[in-house]
Motif scaffolding. Structure first.
Motif, PDB file in Angstrom:
ATOM      1  N   MET A   1       0.800  -1.192  -0.050  1.00  0.00           N
ATOM      2  CA  MET A   1       0.033   0.005   0.032  1.00  0.00           C
ATOM      3  C   MET A   1       0.924   1.320  -0.118  1.00  0.00           C
ATOM      4  SD  MET A   1      -3.065  -1.467   0.137  1.00  0.00           S
ATOM      5  CE  MET A   1      -3.663  -2.920   0.450  1.00  0.00           C
ATOM      6  N   GLU A   2       0.539   2.295  -0.681  1.00  0.00           N
ATOM      7  CA  GLU A   2       1.260   3.559  -0.575  1.00  0.00           C
ATOM      8  C   GLU A   2       0.266   4.642  -0.390  1.00  0.00           C
ATOM      9  OE1 GLU A   2       1.404   4.609  -5.334  1.00  0.00           O
ATOM     10  OE2 GLU A   2       3.457   3.688  -4.056  1.00  0.00           O
ATOM     11  N   LEU A   3       0.566   5.876   0.165  1.00  0.00           N
ATOM     12  CA  LEU A   3      -0.173   7.095   0.496  1.00  0.00           C
ATOM     13  C   LEU A   3      -0.540   7.827  -0.928  1.00  0.00           C
ATOM     14  CD1 LEU A   3      -1.543   8.805   2.647  1.00  0.00           C
ATOM     15  CD2 LEU A   3       0.459   9.958   2.704  1.00  0.00           C
ATOM     16  N   GLY A   4      -1.772   7.966  -1.111  1.00  0.00           N
ATOM     17  CA  GLY A   4      -1.950   8.838  -2.335  1.00  0.00           C
ATOM     18  C   GLY A   4      -2.066  10.569  -2.084  1.00  0.00           C
ATOM     19  N   ASP A   5      -2.635  11.106  -2.975  1.00  0.00           N
ATOM     20  CA  ASP A   5      -2.583  12.487  -2.788  1.00  0.00           C
ATOM     21  C   ASP A   5      -3.605  12.913  -1.360  1.00  0.00           C
ATOM     22  OD1 ASP A   5      -1.148  12.972  -5.197  1.00  0.00           O
ATOM     23  OD2 ASP A   5      -3.272  13.467  -6.215  1.00  0.00           O
ATOM     24  N   ASN A   6      -3.260  14.097  -0.994  1.00  0.00           N
ATOM     25  CA  ASN A   6      -3.745  14.119   0.447  1.00  0.00           C
ATOM     26  C   ASN A   6      -3.715  15.576   0.688  1.00  0.00           C
ATOM     27  OD1 ASN A   6      -1.582  14.558   2.470  1.00  0.00           O
ATOM     28  ND2 ASN A   6      -0.814  12.824   1.190  1.00  0.00           N
ATOM     29  N   GLN A   7      -4.684  16.340   1.406  1.00  0.00           N
ATOM     30  CA  GLN A   7      -4.738  17.786   1.910  1.00  0.00           C
ATOM     31  C   GLN A   7      -5.868  17.794   3.209  1.00  0.00           C
ATOM     32  OE1 GLN A   7      -6.485  19.401  -1.730  1.00  0.00           O
ATOM     33  NE2 GLN A   7      -8.500  19.087  -0.890  1.00  0.00           N
ATOM     34  N   TYR A   8      -5.497  18.842   3.818  1.00  0.00           N
ATOM     35  CA  TYR A   8      -6.165  19.260   4.858  1.00  0.00           C
ATOM     36  C   TYR A   8      -6.029  20.570   5.118  1.00  0.00           C
ATOM     37  CZ  TYR A   8      -2.221  20.743   8.060  1.00  0.00           C
ATOM     38  OH  TYR A   8      -1.131  21.330   8.597  1.00  0.00           O
ATOM     39  N   GLY A   9      -7.151  21.031   5.935  1.00  0.00           N
ATOM     40  CA  GLY A   9      -7.283  22.491   6.241  1.00  0.00           C
ATOM     41  C   GLY A   9      -8.417  22.790   7.253  1.00  0.00           C
ATOM     42  N   LYS A  10      -8.889  24.209   7.464  1.00  0.00           N
ATOM     43  CA  LYS A  10     -10.184  24.640   8.101  1.00  0.00           C
ATOM     44  C   LYS A  10     -10.983  24.997   7.316  1.00  0.00           C
ATOM     45  CE  LYS A  10     -10.810  24.976  12.518  1.00  0.00           C
ATOM     46  NZ  LYS A  10     -10.940  23.782  13.529  1.00  0.00           N
ATOM     47  N   ALA A  11     -12.200  24.303   7.486  1.00  0.00           N
ATOM     48  CA  ALA A  11     -13.238  24.877   6.406  1.00  0.00           C
ATOM     49  C   ALA A  11     -14.227  25.743   7.111  1.00  0.00           C
ATOM     50  CB  ALA A  11     -13.925  23.475   5.930  1.00  0.00           C
ATOM     51  N   GLU A  12     -14.586  26.826   6.261  1.00  0.00           N
ATOM     52  CA  GLU A  12     -15.791  27.596   6.405  1.00  0.00           C
ATOM     53  C   GLU A  12     -15.357  28.391   7.938  1.00  0.00           C
ATOM     54  OE1 GLU A  12     -19.805  26.101   6.217  1.00  0.00           O
ATOM     55  OE2 GLU A  12     -19.224  24.940   3.973  1.00  0.00           O
ATOM     56  N   VAL A  13     -14.401  29.173   8.172  1.00  0.00           N
ATOM     57  CA  VAL A  13     -14.110  30.100   9.073  1.00  0.00           C
ATOM     58  C   VAL A  13     -14.831  31.266   8.866  1.00  0.00           C
ATOM     59  CG1 VAL A  13     -12.341  31.606  10.556  1.00  0.00           C
ATOM     60  CG2 VAL A  13     -11.731  29.114   9.434  1.00  0.00           C
ATOM     61  N   ARG A  14     -15.717  31.641   9.897  1.00  0.00           N
ATOM     62  CA  ARG A  14     -16.780  32.866   9.753  1.00  0.00           C
ATOM     63  C   ARG A  14     -16.078  33.919  10.379  1.00  0.00           C
ATOM     64  NH1 ARG A  14     -19.449  34.399   7.293  1.00  0.00           N
ATOM     65  NH2 ARG A  14     -21.493  34.989   8.336  1.00  0.00           N
ATOM     66  N   LEU A  15     -16.068  35.127   9.533  1.00  0.00           N
ATOM     67  CA  LEU A  15     -15.174  36.247   9.696  1.00  0.00           C
ATOM     68  C   LEU A  15     -16.169  37.512   9.420  1.00  0.00           C
ATOM     69  CD1 LEU A  15     -12.678  38.141  10.410  1.00  0.00           C
ATOM     70  CD2 LEU A  15     -12.084  37.436   8.198  1.00  0.00           C
ATOM     71  N   VAL A  16     -16.340  38.301  10.482  1.00  0.00           N
ATOM     72  CA  VAL A  16     -17.041  39.470  10.140  1.00  0.00           C
ATOM     73  C   VAL A  16     -15.986  40.684  10.583  1.00  0.00           C
ATOM     74  CG1 VAL A  16     -18.958  41.141  10.761  1.00  0.00           C
ATOM     75  CG2 VAL A  16     -19.320  38.861  10.230  1.00  0.00           C
ATOM     76  N   ARG A  17     -15.679  41.640   9.902  1.00  0.00           N
ATOM     77  CA  ARG A  17     -14.972  42.838  10.194  1.00  0.00           C
ATOM     78  C   ARG A  17     -15.769  44.069  10.177  1.00  0.00           C
ATOM     79  NH1 ARG A  17      -9.757  44.938  11.010  1.00  0.00           N
ATOM     80  NH2 ARG A  17      -9.528  47.050  10.210  1.00  0.00           N
ATOM     81  N   VAL A  18     -15.531  44.914  11.052  1.00  0.00           N
ATOM     82  CA  VAL A  18     -16.286  46.250  10.860  1.00  0.00           C
ATOM     83  C   VAL A  18     -15.267  47.361  10.912  1.00  0.00           C
ATOM     84  CG1 VAL A  18     -17.633  47.922  12.024  1.00  0.00           C
ATOM     85  CG2 VAL A  18     -18.447  45.358  12.047  1.00  0.00           C
ATOM     86  N   ASP A  19     -15.047  47.968   9.924  1.00  0.00           N
ATOM     87  CA  ASP A  19     -14.135  49.184   9.843  1.00  0.00           C
ATOM     88  C   ASP A  19     -14.758  50.554  10.222  1.00  0.00           C
ATOM     89  OD1 ASP A  19     -11.440  48.286   8.262  1.00  0.00           O
ATOM     90  OD2 ASP A  19     -13.265  47.431   7.127  1.00  0.00           O
ATOM     91  N   ARG A  20     -14.449  51.096  11.366  1.00  0.00           N
ATOM     92  CA  ARG A  20     -14.828  52.246  11.828  1.00  0.00           C
ATOM     93  C   ARG A  20     -14.333  53.694  11.739  1.00  0.00           C
ATOM     94  NH1 ARG A  20     -18.517  49.930  15.782  1.00  0.00           N
ATOM     95  NH2 ARG A  20     -18.203  47.762  16.080  1.00  0.00           N
ATOM     96  N   ASP A  21     -13.132  53.829  10.668  1.00  0.00           N
ATOM     97  CA  ASP A  21     -12.517  54.933  10.569  1.00  0.00           C
ATOM     98  C   ASP A  21     -13.341  55.786   9.458  1.00  0.00           C
ATOM     99  OD1 ASP A  21     -12.323  53.207   8.438  1.00  0.00           O
ATOM    100  OD2 ASP A  21     -10.218  53.776   8.108  1.00  0.00           O
ATOM    101  N   GLY A  22     -14.331  56.275   9.882  1.00  0.00           N
ATOM    102  CA  GLY A  22     -15.050  57.335   9.140  1.00  0.00           C
ATOM    103  C   GLY A  22     -16.670  57.333   9.734  1.00  0.00           C
ATOM    104  N   PRO A  23     -17.329  58.357   9.147  1.00  0.00           N
ATOM    105  CA  PRO A  23     -18.727  58.742   9.568  1.00  0.00           C
ATOM    106  C   PRO A  23     -19.776  57.451   9.010  1.00  0.00           C
ATOM    107  CG  PRO A  23     -18.134  60.105   7.653  1.00  0.00           C
ATOM    108  CD  PRO A  23     -16.987  59.579   8.192  1.00  0.00           C
ATOM    109  N   GLN A  24     -19.261  56.600   8.064  1.00  0.00           N
ATOM    110  CA  GLN A  24     -19.929  55.517   7.653  1.00  0.00           C
ATOM    111  C   GLN A  24     -19.269  54.339   8.072  1.00  0.00           C
ATOM    112  OE1 GLN A  24     -21.161  56.109   3.541  1.00  0.00           O
ATOM    113  NE2 GLN A  24     -23.114  56.897   4.177  1.00  0.00           N
ATOM    114  N   HIS A  25     -19.868  53.236   8.843  1.00  0.00           N
ATOM    115  CA  HIS A  25     -18.985  52.045   9.078  1.00  0.00           C
ATOM    116  C   HIS A  25     -18.955  51.350   7.670  1.00  0.00           C
ATOM    117  CE1 HIS A  25     -19.801  52.123  13.405  1.00  0.00           C
ATOM    118  NE2 HIS A  25     -18.962  53.224  13.143  1.00  0.00           N
ATOM    119  N   ARG A  26     -18.002  50.383   7.562  1.00  0.00           N
ATOM    120  CA  ARG A  26     -17.859  49.387   6.250  1.00  0.00           C
ATOM    121  C   ARG A  26     -17.955  47.797   6.919  1.00  0.00           C
ATOM    122  NH1 ARG A  26     -13.871  52.760   5.404  1.00  0.00           N
ATOM    123  NH2 ARG A  26     -12.181  51.002   5.586  1.00  0.00           N
ATOM    124  N   LEU A  27     -18.733  47.185   6.387  1.00  0.00           N
ATOM    125  CA  LEU A  27     -18.871  45.855   6.805  1.00  0.00           C
ATOM    126  C   LEU A  27     -18.518  44.813   5.971  1.00  0.00           C
ATOM    127  CD1 LEU A  27     -20.212  43.948   9.207  1.00  0.00           C
ATOM    128  CD2 LEU A  27     -22.260  43.761   7.728  1.00  0.00           C
TER     129      LEU A  27
END
Length: 280
Positions: A1-27
Protein backbone atom coordinates in the motif's frame (compact mmCIF):
# COMPACT_ATOMS: atom_id res chain seq x y z
CA UNK A 1 0.00 0.00 0.00
CA UNK A 2 1.12 3.59 -0.54
CA UNK A 3 -0.26 6.98 0.41
CA UNK A 4 -1.95 8.91 -2.38
CA UNK A 5 -2.74 12.59 -2.77
CA UNK A 6 -3.85 14.24 0.44
CA UNK A 7 -4.64 17.63 1.89
CA UNK A 8 -6.16 19.15 5.00
CA UNK A 9 -7.33 22.49 6.29
CA UNK A 10 -9.93 24.52 8.16
CA UNK A 11 -13.31 24.76 6.48
CA UNK A 12 -15.74 27.69 6.60
CA UNK A 13 -14.14 30.04 9.10
CA UNK A 14 -16.72 32.78 9.69
CA UNK A 15 -15.26 36.28 9.84
CA UNK A 16 -17.01 39.64 10.14
CA UNK A 17 -14.94 42.83 10.22
CA UNK A 18 -16.28 46.32 10.89
CA UNK A 19 -14.16 49.25 9.68
CA UNK A 20 -15.00 52.24 11.87
CA UNK A 21 -12.54 54.86 10.55
CA UNK A 22 -15.14 57.26 9.21
CA UNK A 23 -18.69 58.53 9.61
CA UNK A 24 -19.97 55.47 7.74
CA UNK A 25 -18.96 52.03 8.95
CA UNK A 26 -17.89 49.42 6.39
CA UNK A 27 -18.93 45.80 6.87
CA UNK A 28 -17.03 42.77 5.52
CA UNK A 29 -18.64 39.35 5.96
CA UNK A 30 -16.53 36.37 4.87
CA UNK A 31 -16.44 32.59 4.98
CA UNK A 32 -12.83 31.41 4.60
CA UNK A 33 -11.58 27.88 3.88
CA UNK A 34 -7.87 27.03 3.99
CA UNK A 35 -6.40 23.89 2.41
CA UNK A 36 -2.76 22.81 2.78
CA UNK A 37 -0.71 20.04 1.12
CA UNK A 38 2.90 18.92 1.11
CA UNK A 39 5.15 16.46 2.94
CA UNK A 40 2.54 15.01 5.28
CA UNK A 41 3.29 11.31 4.94
CA UNK A 42 4.49 10.94 8.55
CA UNK A 43 1.19 11.95 10.13
CA UNK A 44 -0.73 9.54 7.88
CA UNK A 45 1.61 6.57 8.20
CA UNK A 46 2.92 6.80 11.76
CA UNK A 47 0.88 9.46 13.53
CA UNK A 48 3.92 11.78 13.81
CA UNK A 49 2.38 15.27 13.79
CA UNK A 50 5.61 17.30 13.86
CA UNK A 51 4.95 18.67 10.37
CA UNK A 52 1.26 19.39 10.84
CA UNK A 53 0.12 22.97 11.31
CA UNK A 54 -3.11 22.53 13.30
CA UNK A 55 -6.31 23.55 11.58
CA UNK A 56 -7.09 25.61 14.68
CA UNK A 57 -3.93 27.60 14.00
CA UNK A 58 -5.07 28.18 10.44
CA UNK A 59 -8.32 29.61 11.80
CA UNK A 60 -6.39 31.89 14.15
CA UNK A 61 -4.22 33.18 11.27
CA UNK A 62 -7.38 34.22 9.41
CA UNK A 63 -8.55 36.29 12.37
CA UNK A 64 -5.11 37.74 13.12
CA UNK A 65 -4.55 38.83 9.52
CA UNK A 66 -8.00 40.46 9.47
CA UNK A 67 -6.87 42.78 12.29
CA UNK A 68 -4.76 44.68 9.73
CA UNK A 69 -7.71 44.92 7.35
CA UNK A 70 -9.16 42.69 4.67
CA UNK A 71 -9.34 44.85 1.56
CA UNK A 72 -10.12 42.99 -1.65
CA UNK A 73 -10.76 39.33 -0.94
CA UNK A 74 -8.24 38.25 -3.60
CA UNK A 75 -5.47 40.18 -1.82
CA UNK A 76 -6.50 38.77 1.55
CA UNK A 77 -6.46 35.21 0.17
CA UNK A 78 -3.03 35.79 -1.37
CA UNK A 79 -1.67 37.00 1.98
CA UNK A 80 -2.96 33.89 3.73
CA UNK A 81 -1.77 31.42 1.09
CA UNK A 82 1.73 32.93 0.94
CA UNK A 83 1.97 32.86 4.73
CA UNK A 84 1.21 29.14 5.01
CA UNK A 85 3.67 28.20 2.26
CA UNK A 86 6.44 30.53 3.50
CA UNK A 87 6.25 29.71 7.21
CA UNK A 88 5.43 25.97 7.43
CA UNK A 89 8.40 23.83 6.28
CA UNK A 90 6.31 20.79 5.31
CA UNK A 91 3.73 22.76 3.32
CA UNK A 92 4.48 23.52 -0.32
CA UNK A 93 0.94 24.14 -1.63
CA UNK A 94 -1.84 26.24 -0.15
CA UNK A 95 -5.31 27.04 -1.41
CA UNK A 96 -7.56 29.64 0.18
CA UNK A 97 -11.21 29.98 -0.80
CA UNK A 98 -13.26 32.97 0.35
CA UNK A 99 -16.96 33.71 -0.05
CA UNK A 100 -17.88 37.34 0.57
CA UNK A 101 -21.51 37.73 1.63
CA UNK A 102 -23.06 40.95 0.41
CA UNK A 103 -24.73 43.56 2.58
CA UNK A 104 -26.51 46.65 1.24
CA UNK A 105 -26.07 49.89 3.15
CA UNK A 106 -29.30 51.35 4.56
CA UNK A 107 -27.68 53.94 6.84
CA UNK A 108 -24.40 55.09 8.31
CA UNK A 109 -24.08 51.92 10.34
CA UNK A 110 -27.09 49.88 9.20
CA UNK A 111 -27.15 47.13 6.58
CA UNK A 112 -29.60 44.75 4.89
CA UNK A 113 -28.61 41.35 3.60
CA UNK A 114 -27.79 41.56 -0.12
CA UNK A 115 -28.24 39.10 -2.97
CA UNK A 116 -25.53 36.73 -4.18
CA UNK A 117 -21.96 36.20 -3.07
CA UNK A 118 -18.58 37.21 -4.42
CA UNK A 119 -15.85 34.60 -4.17
CA UNK A 120 -12.18 33.91 -4.78
CA UNK A 121 -9.92 30.87 -4.74
CA UNK A 122 -6.18 31.51 -4.54
CA UNK A 123 -3.58 28.76 -5.01
CA UNK A 124 0.08 29.29 -4.13
CA UNK A 125 3.08 27.02 -4.56
CA UNK A 126 6.64 27.05 -5.85
CA UNK A 127 5.15 26.88 -9.37
CA UNK A 128 3.37 30.20 -8.97
CA UNK A 129 0.18 31.79 -7.81
CA UNK A 130 -3.23 31.57 -9.44
CA UNK A 131 -6.21 33.76 -8.66
CA UNK A 132 -9.78 32.77 -9.46
CA UNK A 133 -12.68 35.11 -8.75
CA UNK A 134 -16.39 34.54 -9.04
CA UNK A 135 -19.97 35.05 -8.01
CA UNK A 136 -22.49 32.60 -6.62
CA UNK A 137 -26.24 32.32 -6.14
CA UNK A 138 -26.87 35.21 -8.54
CA UNK A 139 -30.54 34.57 -9.29
CA UNK A 140 -31.73 35.85 -12.68
CA UNK A 141 -35.05 35.49 -14.49
CA UNK A 142 -36.49 36.48 -17.87
CA UNK A 143 -40.28 36.33 -18.20
CA UNK A 144 -40.02 35.96 -21.99
CA UNK A 145 -37.41 35.89 -24.74
CA UNK A 146 -36.60 32.20 -24.20
CA UNK A 147 -37.40 29.25 -26.46
CA UNK A 148 -36.58 25.55 -26.53
CA UNK A 149 -37.43 23.44 -29.54
CA UNK A 150 -35.90 21.27 -32.24
CA UNK A 151 -34.27 18.96 -29.68
CA UNK A 152 -33.57 15.25 -30.17
CA UNK A 153 -36.45 12.94 -29.35
CA UNK A 154 -36.59 9.25 -28.51
CA UNK A 155 -39.28 6.90 -27.21
CA UNK A 156 -38.98 8.38 -23.69
CA UNK A 157 -39.33 12.06 -24.64
CA UNK A 158 -42.47 13.77 -23.35
CA UNK A 159 -41.26 17.39 -23.16
CA UNK A 160 -43.25 19.73 -25.37
CA UNK A 161 -41.50 22.30 -27.55
CA UNK A 162 -41.98 25.95 -26.68
CA UNK A 163 -41.33 29.28 -28.34
CA UNK A 164 -41.98 31.32 -25.20
CA UNK A 165 -41.04 30.32 -21.66
CA UNK A 166 -39.72 31.72 -18.40
CA UNK A 167 -35.96 31.31 -18.13
CA UNK A 168 -34.57 31.40 -14.58
CA UNK A 169 -31.27 30.35 -13.06
CA UNK A 170 -28.98 30.84 -10.08
CA UNK A 171 -25.62 31.71 -11.63
CA UNK A 172 -22.41 30.25 -10.25
CA UNK A 173 -19.51 31.71 -12.22
CA UNK A 174 -15.74 31.55 -11.70
CA UNK A 175 -13.13 33.31 -13.77
CA UNK A 176 -9.38 32.75 -13.86
CA UNK A 177 -7.09 35.75 -14.06
CA UNK A 178 -4.07 35.64 -16.36
CA UNK A 179 -2.46 38.57 -14.55
CA UNK A 180 -2.97 40.78 -11.49
CA UNK A 181 -5.61 43.45 -11.84
CA UNK A 182 -7.86 45.74 -9.84
CA UNK A 183 -9.84 42.86 -8.36
CA UNK A 184 -12.83 44.93 -7.26
CA UNK A 185 -13.25 46.73 -10.59
CA UNK A 186 -12.87 43.44 -12.47
CA UNK A 187 -15.48 41.70 -10.28
CA UNK A 188 -17.96 44.55 -10.72
CA UNK A 189 -17.49 44.51 -14.51
CA UNK A 190 -17.82 40.72 -14.70
CA UNK A 191 -21.01 40.68 -12.62
CA UNK A 192 -22.52 43.42 -14.78
CA UNK A 193 -21.53 41.50 -17.92
CA UNK A 194 -23.22 38.33 -16.66
CA UNK A 195 -26.45 40.15 -15.86
CA UNK A 196 -26.40 42.20 -19.06
CA UNK A 197 -25.82 39.18 -21.30
CA UNK A 198 -28.57 37.18 -19.60
CA UNK A 199 -31.05 40.02 -20.07
CA UNK A 200 -30.07 40.84 -23.67
CA UNK A 201 -29.83 37.31 -25.13
CA UNK A 202 -32.88 35.95 -26.90
CA UNK A 203 -32.30 32.41 -25.79
CA UNK A 204 -32.89 29.30 -27.89
CA UNK A 205 -31.24 27.21 -25.16
CA UNK A 206 -29.66 27.81 -21.78
CA UNK A 207 -26.40 26.61 -23.35
CA UNK A 208 -26.56 29.51 -25.81
CA UNK A 209 -27.15 31.91 -22.93
CA UNK A 210 -24.20 30.42 -21.02
CA UNK A 211 -21.84 31.07 -23.93
CA UNK A 212 -23.11 34.62 -24.38
CA UNK A 213 -22.57 35.34 -20.68
CA UNK A 214 -19.04 33.93 -20.70
CA UNK A 215 -18.17 35.85 -23.85
CA UNK A 216 -19.30 39.14 -22.32
CA UNK A 217 -17.22 38.51 -19.18
CA UNK A 218 -14.08 38.07 -21.29
CA UNK A 219 -14.90 41.21 -23.25
CA UNK A 220 -15.40 43.17 -20.02
CA UNK A 221 -11.96 42.43 -18.52
CA UNK A 222 -8.74 41.81 -20.43
CA UNK A 223 -7.11 40.17 -17.38
CA UNK A 224 -9.54 37.23 -17.42
CA UNK A 225 -8.31 34.15 -19.29
CA UNK A 226 -11.26 31.82 -18.78
CA UNK A 227 -14.70 31.81 -17.20
CA UNK A 228 -16.63 28.73 -16.12
CA UNK A 229 -20.33 28.80 -15.43
CA UNK A 230 -22.82 26.49 -13.75
CA UNK A 231 -26.44 27.34 -14.55
CA UNK A 232 -29.24 25.31 -12.98
CA UNK A 233 -32.43 25.65 -15.00
CA UNK A 234 -35.07 26.73 -12.49
CA UNK A 235 -38.11 25.38 -14.29
CA UNK A 236 -41.41 27.27 -14.26
CA UNK A 237 -44.34 25.16 -15.45
CA UNK A 238 -47.58 26.65 -16.69
CA UNK A 239 -50.43 25.55 -14.41
CA UNK A 240 -53.43 23.90 -16.07
CA UNK A 241 -56.46 25.90 -14.91
CA UNK A 242 -58.96 24.25 -17.27
CA UNK A 243 -60.37 22.00 -14.48
CA UNK A 244 -61.59 25.24 -12.87
CA UNK A 245 -63.06 26.63 -16.08
CA UNK A 246 -60.23 29.16 -16.41
CA UNK A 247 -57.73 29.90 -19.14
CA UNK A 248 -54.06 30.58 -18.41
CA UNK A 249 -52.48 32.90 -21.00
CA UNK A 250 -48.96 32.51 -19.63
CA UNK A 251 -49.65 34.12 -16.27
CA UNK A 252 -49.80 31.43 -13.55
CA UNK A 253 -46.79 29.13 -13.04
CA UNK A 254 -45.55 26.47 -10.67
CA UNK A 255 -41.91 27.09 -9.73
CA UNK A 256 -40.28 23.68 -9.29
CA UNK A 257 -37.17 23.29 -7.15
CA UNK A 258 -36.15 19.78 -8.32
CA UNK A 259 -35.30 17.96 -10.42
CA UNK A 260 -33.67 20.60 -12.60
CA UNK A 261 -31.48 20.79 -15.66
CA UNK A 262 -27.89 21.73 -14.91
CA UNK A 263 -25.97 23.42 -17.71
CA UNK A 264 -22.21 23.89 -17.25
CA UNK A 265 -19.41 25.05 -19.50
CA UNK A 266 -16.32 27.18 -20.00
CA UNK A 267 -15.49 30.05 -22.33
CA UNK A 268 -11.79 30.67 -22.90
CA UNK A 269 -9.72 33.43 -24.44
CA UNK A 270 -7.71 31.96 -27.35
CA UNK A 271 -4.07 31.40 -26.40
CA UNK A 272 -4.69 32.00 -22.68
CA UNK A 273 -1.97 30.47 -20.45
CA UNK A 274 -2.88 27.30 -18.62
CA UNK A 275 -2.79 27.35 -14.81
CA UNK A 276 -0.04 25.48 -13.03
CA UNK A 277 -2.52 24.22 -10.43
CA UNK A 278 -5.95 22.71 -10.76
CA UNK A 279 -8.62 25.33 -10.10
CA UNK A 280 -11.96 23.93 -11.28
Amino acid sequence: MELGDNQYGKAEVRLVRVDRDGPQHRLTDLTVTTTLAGDLAATHLTGDNAGVLPTDTQKNVVYAFARDGVGQIEDFALRLARHFVDTTPTIDRARVHIDEHSWDRVGGHSFAKGAGTRSTTVSASADGEWVVSGVGDLVLLNTTGSEFHGFHRDEYTTLQETSDRILATAVSARWRHAEPTDWGTSATAARAALIGAFAATHSLSLQQTLYAMGQKVLEASSSIAEVRLSLPNRHHFLVDLQPFGLDNPGEVFFAADRPYGLIEGAVRRPGAPEPGLAWW
